[in-house]
Write a protein that holds these residues in place. Structure first.
Motif, PDB file in Angstrom:
ATOM      1  N   ARG A 193      22.673  71.169  50.504  1.00  7.65           N
ATOM      2  CA  ARG A 193      23.316  70.318  51.511  1.00  7.65           C
ATOM      3  C   ARG A 193      22.537  69.022  51.703  1.00  7.65           C
ATOM      4  O   ARG A 193      23.108  67.997  52.110  1.00  7.65           O
TER       5      ARG A 193
ATOM      6  N   ILE B 216      24.074  66.526  49.089  1.00  9.56           N
ATOM      7  CA  ILE B 216      25.339  66.095  49.665  1.00  9.56           C
ATOM      8  C   ILE B 216      25.912  67.301  50.397  1.00  9.56           C
ATOM      9  O   ILE B 216      25.841  68.431  49.908  1.00  9.56           O
TER      10      ILE B 216
ATOM     11  N   PRO C  90      28.790  69.525  51.875  1.00  9.51           N
ATOM     12  CA  PRO C  90      30.232  69.793  51.853  1.00  9.51           C
ATOM     13  C   PRO C  90      30.814  70.100  53.225  1.00  9.51           C
ATOM     14  O   PRO C  90      32.039  70.161  53.361  1.00  9.51           O
TER      15      PRO C  90
ATOM     16  N   PRO D  69      34.157  63.214  53.952  1.00 15.30           N
ATOM     17  CA  PRO D  69      33.714  62.284  52.896  1.00 15.30           C
ATOM     18  C   PRO D  69      33.438  60.874  53.386  1.00 15.30           C
ATOM     19  O   PRO D  69      32.802  60.091  52.671  1.00 15.30           O
TER      20      PRO D  69
ATOM     21  N   LEU E 159      27.013  63.041  55.635  1.00 14.03           N
ATOM     22  CA  LEU E 159      27.366  63.478  54.278  1.00 14.03           C
ATOM     23  C   LEU E 159      26.143  63.446  53.379  1.00 14.03           C
ATOM     24  O   LEU E 159      25.878  64.380  52.619  1.00 14.03           O
TER      25      LEU E 159
ATOM     26  N   LEU F 192      29.716  62.546  45.200  1.00 13.65           N
ATOM     27  CA  LEU F 192      31.045  62.915  45.680  1.00 13.65           C
ATOM     28  C   LEU F 192      31.886  63.524  44.561  1.00 13.65           C
ATOM     29  O   LEU F 192      32.490  64.590  44.721  1.00 13.65           O
TER      30      LEU F 192
ATOM     31  N   TYR G 222      30.622  67.321  45.577  1.00 12.05           N
ATOM     32  CA  TYR G 222      31.394  67.512  46.800  1.00 12.05           C
ATOM     33  C   TYR G 222      32.851  67.870  46.509  1.00 12.05           C
ATOM     34  O   TYR G 222      33.372  68.884  46.993  1.00 12.05           O
TER      35      TYR G 222
ATOM     36  N   HIS H 167      35.115  71.467  47.168  1.00 14.03           N
ATOM     37  CA  HIS H 167      36.296  71.516  48.022  1.00 14.03           C
ATOM     38  C   HIS H 167      37.547  71.878  47.234  1.00 14.03           C
ATOM     39  O   HIS H 167      38.450  72.546  47.769  1.00 14.03           O
TER      40      HIS H 167
END
Length: 289
Positions: free
Chosen positions: A76, A79, A81, A85, A113, A138, A142, A146
């Protein structure tokens, strides 16, 4: 079990399709694999304090009871989650981010983030990050996490018309200066549903009651109301119920040394008990449809 593992996440699914239930368990802060040359300067001890240590292990019984278990493999602190974003601290970037930003209160305290501080007054980075670096994180970490979480939830809804989602975390035993409850001792368990917005409160209260009957001190939506994941995926009006479960670290680990303590096995057994009860609860809900 059916396992899918890559540098971003691991997914463990039940091996027999007939045993699958519309339950999804995810642990978004389990990762410890820092990508090479990520520019992080914070010391290891501070980084470890950001890790939800052993949480995926605590919930490891889920696939055997019919629920896929998703766990992040990236940290984490690299980045997060469980942040939106656009939850970005512009001061951390070399150039202005070209899209609108919406930094949260947590972001302003250093936990957006991209994390600004590992601990109070312990910066994550020596230098600002490039826009290309943030886009890489991202796109490569990330969004894939997702994507698989969305797929697991959608699969349950497509097959059963509903899903019950447990988003799993750990918390320091006492909040620090970056937390909303700085200096406060925390309960054993916090169950959160964004104050009723991410799950039917009846289900939230049911989850809390399972830990309460096992002797844990449990609070609902205090001090945590639920992060981005349950807020984003929980839609109780569409039978998508997402609750966040925070477990106090002192119950099962030495927080200073970041090692399991004598309480780990008991807690894991108790979570197994909760998962078995959850499987029965969900079967009953399906039968009533």
């Amino acid at each position: 079990m059916i396992k899918s593992i890559n540098q971003v996440y691991s997914v463990i699914r039940p091996s027999i399709a007939e045993t699958i239930l519309p339950i999804v368990v995810d642990s978004p802060h389990s990762g410890t694999l820092y990508p090479f040359n990520s520019g992080i300067a914070a010391p290891v001890a501070a980084l470890n304090s950001t890790w939800d240590a052993f949480v995926d292990e605590l919930w490891a019984a889920a696939p055997g009871l019919g629920a896929p278990l998703l766990a992040a493999r990236f940290p984490r602190a690299y980045i997060d989650p469980n942040r939106a974003p656009d939850d970005i601290d512009q001061s951390m970037l070399e150039q202005p981010w070209p899209e609108p930003l919406a930094p949260s209160e947590a972001c302003l305290r250093g936990m957006g983030l991209i994390r600004r501080d590992a601990l109070p007054d312990v910066p994550m980075y020596r230098n600002k990050l490039s826009l290309a670096e943030l886009r890489y994180r991202l796109n490569q970490y990330y969004l894939p996490y997702h994507s698989v979480l969305q797929s697991l939830l959608d699969d349950s809804v497509d097959k059963f018309g509903a899903v019950w989602h447990i988003n799993c975390h750990s918390m320091k035993s006492i909040g620090n200066a970056m937390n909303v409850d700085s200096g406060a001792a925390r309960p054993d368990i916090v169950v959160s549903d964004c104050n009723g917005a991410s799950a039917n409160p009846v289900f939230t209260e049911w989850v809390a009651a399972q830990f309460d009957r096992l002797g844990y001190k449990v609070l609902i939506n205090t001090p945590y109301q639920g992060g981005y994941i349950v807020e984003h995926y929980g839609m109780p009006q569409r039978r998508r119920h997402s609750v966040q479960v925070e477990i106090k670290r002192g119950i099962y680990m030495d927080e200073r040394r970041c090692e399991k303590n004598e309480g780990f096995d008991k807690l894991q057994g108790d979570i197994d008990d909760v998962l078995r009860a959850l499987a029965g609860y969900v079967r009953a809900q399906i039968d009533r449809q």
